[in-house]
Design a protein around this motif. Structure first.
Motif, short mmCIF file in Angstrom:
data_model
loop_
_atom_site.label_atom_id
_atom_site.label_comp_id
_atom_site.label_asym_id
_atom_site.label_seq_id
_atom_site.Cartn_x
_atom_site.Cartn_y
_atom_site.Cartn_z
N TYR A 1 0.83 -1.30 0.04
CA TYR A 1 -0.13 0.10 0.16
C TYR A 1 0.97 1.20 -0.10
O TYR A 1 1.99 1.42 0.52
N ASP B 1 -4.51 -8.79 0.37
CA ASP B 1 -4.54 -7.42 0.39
C ASP B 1 -5.20 -6.62 -0.99
O ASP B 1 -5.31 -7.41 -1.89
N ASN B 2 -5.48 -5.33 -0.72
CA ASN B 2 -5.96 -4.63 -1.97
C ASN B 2 -4.88 -3.60 -2.54
O ASN B 2 -5.06 -2.54 -2.78
N SER C 1 -2.33 -12.54 -8.28
CA SER C 1 -2.09 -10.92 -8.05
C SER C 1 -2.33 -10.09 -9.22
O SER C 1 -2.20 -10.84 -10.49
N GLY D 1 -4.31 -5.69 -6.04
CA GLY D 1 -3.73 -6.46 -4.69
C GLY D 1 -3.36 -7.79 -5.21
O GLY D 1 -3.35 -8.51 -6.35
#
Length: 212
Positions: free
Chosen positions: A121, A146-147, A193, A198
């Motif tokens: 991030y 995760d994003n 991915s 993410g």
């Protein structure tokens, strides 16, 4: 070695704030904090002795460990992050997720994966990370999602290679160590991915038998 340092520092700051705020569960927090910090320091000391030569990582000392207890202990280290939300879920009513593995190596696995997810991030964004655990027949599956920025398609076949990294700093051993550790206990690690959308890492680990 670097992976636990930032959350350890934030944990100290988090504990200091709890002391200043005179929280009612101070004794419980201090006990949990001390146990976690000592274990992480011991873990880093073991790595430091061997890290100069990847081929000579410490030999595994496998034992029955309960991931339902170990994973929350790892996530406790990250409570001090201001821009971080980690959601942990376990499927079903199963209270124990026993696997036969080296506890210190498994701590290293989850520290690496969580830290990588956070670093995906932008520093100004709030990192949203999901950790999901489930049981299927004779194995457990841990998914870390995760994003964040995702992994470019052209880099995806290299991320488990020793000494390969896209970061400005670092030795590029984290995911290679993770892969070796998981495969060393008979498990697998996969991921999918998309750049800008993410990443999701999926660990499949055999459950320990009652005799192990």
């Amino acid at each position: 070695i670097k992976n636990p340092l930032t959350p350890m520092k934030l944990s100290v700051q988090y504990l200091e704030k709890a002391w200043k705020d005179k929280v009612p569960d101070w004794d419980e927090r201090l006990t949990r904090f001390s146990k976690t910090m000592i274990e992480q320091i011991d873990n880093m000391s073991a790595i430091a002795r061997e890290f100069s030569d990847f081929a000579q990582m410490p030999a595994a000392e496998n034992a029955r460990i309960n991931l339902r207890r170990l994973i929350p202990e790892v996530l406790d280290l990250y409570k001090g992050y201001e821009k971080l939300n980690i959601r942990l879920s376990f499927s079903g009513e199963q209270k124990e997720f026993f696997v036969n593995a080296d506890r210190k190596q498994m701590l290293r696995v989850f520290n690496n994966l969580i830290k990588n997810a956070i670093q995906s991030y932008d520093k100004d964004d709030t990192a949203e990370i999901g950790v999901m655990c489930s049981l299927k027949q004779n194995h457990c599956t841990i998914t870390i999602r995760d994003n964040g920025c995702g992994i470019p398609k052209e880099e995806q076949d290299k991320i488990f290679n020793p000494y390969y990294t896209t970061k400005a700093k670092g030795m590029g051993l984290g995911l290679s160590i993770v892969k070796n550790t998981i495969e060393g206990i008979g498990g697998t690690i996969n991921f999918h991915s998309k750049e800008g959308a993410g990443s999701t890492f999926i660990l499949t680990i055999p459950l320990a038998t009652p005799s192990e």
